[in-house]
Design a protein around this motif. Structure first.
Motif, PDB file in Angstrom:
ATOM      1  N   HIS A  72      13.288   3.472  11.273  1.00 43.48           N
ATOM      2  CA  HIS A  72      12.772   4.197  12.779  1.00 43.48           C
ATOM      3  C   HIS A  72      13.772   3.745  12.919  1.00 43.48           C
ATOM      4  O   HIS A  72      14.654   4.810  14.426  1.00 43.48           O
ATOM      5  CB  HIS A  72      11.680   3.093  13.468  1.00 43.48           C
ATOM      6  N   ARG A  73      15.572   2.729  13.592  1.00 36.13           N
ATOM      7  CA  ARG A  73      16.295   2.024  14.120  1.00 36.13           C
ATOM      8  C   ARG A  73      16.651   3.742  14.146  1.00 36.13           C
ATOM      9  O   ARG A  73      17.657   4.086  14.591  1.00 36.13           O
ATOM     10  CB  ARG A  73      16.549   0.922  13.501  1.00 36.13           C
ATOM     11  N   ALA A  75      16.999   6.330  12.538  1.00 34.92           N
ATOM     12  CA  ALA A  75      16.522   8.194  13.342  1.00 34.92           C
ATOM     13  C   ALA A  75      16.641   7.680  14.870  1.00 34.92           C
ATOM     14  O   ALA A  75      17.091   8.712  15.176  1.00 34.92           O
ATOM     15  CB  ALA A  75      15.232   8.159  13.030  1.00 34.92           C
ATOM     16  N   ARG A  76      17.037   6.295  15.175  1.00 36.93           N
ATOM     17  CA  ARG A  76      16.911   6.544  17.023  1.00 36.93           C
ATOM     18  C   ARG A  76      18.526   6.508  17.193  1.00 36.93           C
ATOM     19  O   ARG A  76      18.971   6.925  18.068  1.00 36.93           O
ATOM     20  CB  ARG A  76      16.305   5.101  17.672  1.00 36.93           C
ATOM     21  N   GLY A  78      20.291   8.686  16.132  1.00 33.08           N
ATOM     22  CA  GLY A  78      20.550  10.168  15.805  1.00 33.08           C
ATOM     23  C   GLY A  78      20.736  10.729  14.892  1.00 33.08           C
ATOM     24  O   GLY A  78      21.533  11.759  14.936  1.00 33.08           O
ATOM     25  N   ARG A 103      12.384  14.353  21.828  1.00 34.26           N
ATOM     26  CA  ARG A 103      13.062  12.894  22.151  1.00 34.26           C
ATOM     27  C   ARG A 103      14.206  14.005  23.322  1.00 34.26           C
ATOM     28  O   ARG A 103      14.568  14.621  22.946  1.00 34.26           O
ATOM     29  CB  ARG A 103      14.212  12.059  21.624  1.00 34.26           C
ATOM     30  N   THR A 146      14.243  16.456  18.332  1.00 31.85           N
ATOM     31  CA  THR A 146      14.743  14.607  17.761  1.00 31.85           C
ATOM     32  C   THR A 146      16.050  14.759  18.471  1.00 31.85           C
ATOM     33  O   THR A 146      16.744  13.208  18.647  1.00 31.85           O
ATOM     34  CB  THR A 146      14.672  13.498  16.498  1.00 31.85           C
TER      35      THR A 146
END
Ligand code: ATP
Length: 228
Positions: A72-73, A75-76, A78, A103, A146
């Motif tokens: 999940h990190r 993905a965050r 980018g 996002r 996203t």
């Protein structure tokens, strides 16, 4: 500096090692084809980048050591993935699927449906009722929502009719030309990859065996490593 950098990457399915020595470097805004015959490790490389598998070796994105981060990190940071086999929420509508992924950034419903007008027409329909090509457009749209810096497309045109394939390739070409996003593209068609990708990396049995500019990928090299 590279946006994505893999250096001598190894990855494992439980006790079974699937990647042995994968290296590649992708710059911001660049489009790279990840090629190789069936079972050579393309999807596994994507899973390792997205932190869906244990991996060791060099794996960096935007200056972060990805081997230290959970998925999940990653993905965050980018990384947007359009996985093999699509995978949208079948029971949600097209609009709900897109909104669930959103996002902050330039990609919103308006921009995604400008790229794929069919998604606007189908906005209130459940994803389960879409054709295969429309589901693929939705999967790409979800990844764009996203607002990734890197978009990974794993077999985005597999099993689709020729006209829909063309539509999806045209959208990928527009992303390349207009978005500034880096692209990592897996597909079985070298001719279509050549139209959107600047460079290619070829895998053989879990290792990088060739990388270079798409223009240098001669028919001899293709025959040797890709079998076309
Ligand atoms: P394809 O074009 O068929 O999707 P690929 O290049 O993406 O091929 P991978 O799916 O990455 O290949 O497979 C690489 C290796 O990892 C293969 O030897 C495969 O058998 C093995 N492998 C893939 N998935 C698993 C799994 N879930 N468990 C164990 N081994 C796996």
């Amino acid at each position: 500096m590279s946006l994505l950098s893999l250096h001598a990457l190894r990855a494992f399915y439980g006790p079974a090692q699937a990647l042995f020595d994968v290296s590649l470097d992708l710059a911001e805004g660049e489009a790279m084809a990840l090629m190789g015959r069936n079972g050579m490790g393309k999807t596994t490389t994507v899973k390792a980048i997205c932190r869906m598998l244990p991996a060791s070796g060099g794996l960096h994105f935007a200056g972060h050591d990805l081997t230290r981060l959970p998925s999940h990190r990653a993905a965050r940071l980018g990384i947007g993935l359009v996985p093999e086999g699509r995978r949208c929420f079948a029971g949600l509508t097209v609009r709900e699927n897109l909104i669930a992924a959103a996002r902050p950034g330039p990609w919103d419903m308006g921009r995604v449906t400008a790229l794929f007008p069919r998604l606007a027409e189908r906005a209130s329909q459940r994803a389960a009722t879409l054709s295969g090509g429309e589901q693929q457009m939705l999967a790409i749209g979800r990844a764009l929502m996203t607002n990734p810096r890197l978009l990974i497309l794993d077999e985005a045109t597999e099993g689709l009719a020729p006209l829909i394939r063309q539509e999806i390739w045209a959208a990928i070409a527009r992303l390349k030309a207009e978005s500034g996003m880096a692209l990592l593209v897996i597909d079985k068609s070298p001719a279509e990859l050549a139209q959107v990708c600047d460079r290619a990396t070829i895998l053989e049995r879990g290792a990088t065996v060739w990388s270079g500019s798409m223009a240098d990928l001669t028919p001899d090299l293709s025959a040797r490593w890709i079998g076309v």
